[in-house]
Enzyme design. Structure first.
Site, PDB file in Angstrom:
ATOM      1  N   ASP A 126       0.984  -1.079   0.090  1.00  0.00           N
ATOM      2  CA  ASP A 126       0.034   0.206  -0.017  1.00  0.00           C
ATOM      3  C   ASP A 126       0.797   1.340   0.118  1.00  0.00           C
ATOM      4  OD1 ASP A 126      -2.348   1.327  -0.189  1.00  0.00           O
ATOM      5  OD2 ASP A 126      -2.506   1.222   2.249  1.00  0.00           O
ATOM      6  N   CYS A 180     -20.149 -14.295  -4.785  1.00  0.00           N
ATOM      7  CA  CYS A 180     -21.079 -13.438  -4.054  1.00  0.00           C
ATOM      8  C   CYS A 180     -22.566 -13.788  -4.481  1.00  0.00           C
ATOM      9  CB  CYS A 180     -21.072 -11.835  -4.596  1.00  0.00           C
ATOM     10  SG  CYS A 180     -19.562 -11.192  -3.836  1.00  0.00           S
ATOM     11  N   CYS A 183     -26.446 -12.067  -3.248  1.00  0.00           N
ATOM     12  CA  CYS A 183     -26.330 -11.235  -1.797  1.00  0.00           C
ATOM     13  C   CYS A 183     -25.717  -9.774  -2.075  1.00  0.00           C
ATOM     14  CB  CYS A 183     -25.250 -12.127  -1.054  1.00  0.00           C
ATOM     15  SG  CYS A 183     -24.585 -11.168   0.589  1.00  0.00           S
ATOM     16  N   CYS A 186     -23.406  -6.186   1.825  1.00  0.00           N
ATOM     17  CA  CYS A 186     -22.510  -4.945   1.982  1.00  0.00           C
ATOM     18  C   CYS A 186     -23.067  -3.648   1.269  1.00  0.00           C
ATOM     19  CB  CYS A 186     -21.157  -5.496   1.232  1.00  0.00           C
ATOM     20  SG  CYS A 186     -21.444  -5.849  -0.477  1.00  0.00           S
ATOM     21  N   CYS A 206     -18.091   7.624   0.892  1.00  0.00           N
ATOM     22  CA  CYS A 206     -17.803   6.411   1.657  1.00  0.00           C
ATOM     23  C   CYS A 206     -17.014   7.014   2.986  1.00  0.00           C
ATOM     24  CB  CYS A 206     -16.463   5.524   0.835  1.00  0.00           C
ATOM     25  SG  CYS A 206     -15.985   4.362   2.194  1.00  0.00           S
ATOM     26  N   CYS A 233     -14.636   2.739   8.592  1.00  0.00           N
ATOM     27  CA  CYS A 233     -16.080   2.120   8.588  1.00  0.00           C
ATOM     28  C   CYS A 233     -15.930   0.913   8.417  1.00  0.00           C
ATOM     29  CB  CYS A 233     -17.125   3.130   7.603  1.00  0.00           C
ATOM     30  SG  CYS A 233     -18.771   2.249   7.702  1.00  0.00           S
ATOM     31  N   CYS A 236     -19.524  -2.493   5.885  1.00  0.00           N
ATOM     32  CA  CYS A 236     -19.972  -3.355   4.627  1.00  0.00           C
ATOM     33  C   CYS A 236     -18.874  -4.746   4.696  1.00  0.00           C
ATOM     34  CB  CYS A 236     -19.513  -2.812   3.309  1.00  0.00           C
ATOM     35  SG  CYS A 236     -17.867  -2.117   2.958  1.00  0.00           S
ATOM     36  N   CYS A 240     -20.532  -9.218   5.604  1.00  0.00           N
ATOM     37  CA  CYS A 240     -20.386 -10.370   4.652  1.00  0.00           C
ATOM     38  C   CYS A 240     -20.507 -11.826   5.086  1.00  0.00           C
ATOM     39  CB  CYS A 240     -18.768 -10.080   3.963  1.00  0.00           C
ATOM     40  SG  CYS A 240     -18.570 -11.133   2.712  1.00  0.00           S
TER      41      CYS A 240
END
Length: 383
Positions: A126, A180, A183, A186, A206, A233, A236, A240
């Site tokens: 990152d 996924c 679903c 999220c 966001c 946050c 989401c 899951c």
């Protein structure tokens, strides 16, 4: 084996992909940038060519090793949202900064790869224009869910990722497969509607972006939805269903700090710069800086519904940082009755020089509707 050493160092996953394994990435990234979904993160576009094509970052790369470290929380991150006098910090940030934990491990693995192949390697966590999530999906560590985060069948969506670019030709693994299905938990739980469609995130809406990356005042339309989230946050991520297979993080250096699990908003609001740096030393929170963090704390105080916390907001009306003063104005408007807000306005608004803070005072005119009908008696020393 290199993979065995990686697991002994604490990595939970290890897989290989090619630098050209995500051919649609340039178009996906370009569309995201054109739509402005990166918000104030201008650096996302500055080196977009290198993000979209690993070989543009390093033309010698022939293989990419993607590693994942499980950082699953040991309790439901949503539980603390009901504690309005407490702040909620994203699970990953309640721990030591993962950049510091992972980078040294990646360097060791990169060194082993170089020794075995005789070819150089570069490590990233990152800290460079590397699109870790699509590359991890291409390597088979999982798939990018509808919330755009990588999901693993074994570890849910809590993995922290690192990448090693190698000049060696390594055997690639099979890519992950989207699981996924229908679903959309999220997407539906997002407090601010940050997903214009599945698999697309508008960072400008966001809460993680707003409380971490965004430097100015938080737009009014999102403030109540932020609740007591003061750094990031997890909503989401927390819902899951694949998380049911995730075990709590095993890396000792990534243990949660107990004092960051549910910190007092009143205590956080009193942090000066030195105290902020000392309290959050070694954690991801430190990089936001004290002023931006206190802005978030004051938004949470305004959302607390607790008039007893209004004293903390009123005290911050004299703060040197405009972004803190502006959030303090809003918080006072949320918690105090009209007479008390009027008294604070008369004291502070005439001498306010910053335009954004003056706008906050003006937004309370003629009176903050959310404060009507509240019982007086919260703040006395400042009024």
């Amino acid at each position: 084996m290199v993979e065995d050493r990686a697991r002994k160092l604490g990595f939970d996953t290890f897989a290989v992909t090619r630098p050209d394994s995500v051919p649609g990435l340039p178009d996906r990234l370009a569309r995201w940038l054109v739509d402005g979904h990166h918000g104030d993160m201008a650096w996302m576009g500055d080196r977009a060519d290198q993000r979209a094509a690993p070989s543009a970052l390093w033309d010698d790369v022939r293989s990419i090793v993607m590693l994942g470290l499980n950082a699953a929380p040991d309790q439901d991150p949503l539980d603390n949202l009901a504690r309005k006098d407490r702040g909620t910090i994203a699970s990953y940030a309640q721990r030591r900064d993962y950049h510091e934990v992972i980078k040294g491990k990646l360097k060791e693995i990169g060194g082993l790869l170089s020794a075995r192949s005789g070819r150089p390697a570069k490590v990233f966590v990152d800290t460079a224009p590397v699109m870790e999530k699509p590359l991890a999906a291409a390597a088979g560590l999982g798939w990018q869910g509808k919330h755009t985060v990588l999901i693993s069948r074994e570890f849910g969506n809590w993995m922290l990722l690192g990448a090693i670019y190698s000049a060696a030709e390594l055997e690639p693994d099979a890519p992950g497969r989207d699981s996924c299905g229908t679903c959309r938990r999220c997407l539906d739980i997002c407090p601010t509607g940050a997903f214009p469609e599945p698999y697309r995130l508008d960072a400008r809406r966001c809460i993680s972006y707003l409380t971490i990356e965004h430097a100015g005042p938080i737009p009014h339309e999102f403030r109540e939805a932020i609740g007591n989230r003061i750094f990031g946050c997890d909503d989401c991520l927390a819902v899951c269903p694949w998380n049911k297979f995730a075990e709590r993080a095993g890396e000792a250096k990534m243990a949660v700090r107990a004092d960051l699990a549910s910190p007092s908003l009143a205590e956080l609001a009193r942090l000066d710069d030195a105290a902020f740096r000392a309290f959050f030393a070694g954690t991801p929170v430190k990089r936001t800086g004290r002023d931006r963090f206190l802005r978030n704390v004051l938004i949470a105080i305004g959302n607390s519904g607790d008039p007893a916390l209004a004293e903390e907001a009123a005290r911050c009306l004299d703060d040197p940082a405009p972004v803190v003063r502006g959030a303090a104005v809003w918080a006072c408007g949320q918690l105090l009755d009209d007479d008390r807000v009027g008294a604070l306005r008369a004291m502070h608004a005439p001498i306010e020089r910053d335009a954004t803070v003056r706008e906050e005072w003006h937004a309370l005119n003629p009176c903050p509707s959310s404060a009507k009908g509240r019982e007086p008696g919260a703040v006395t020393s400042r009024l």
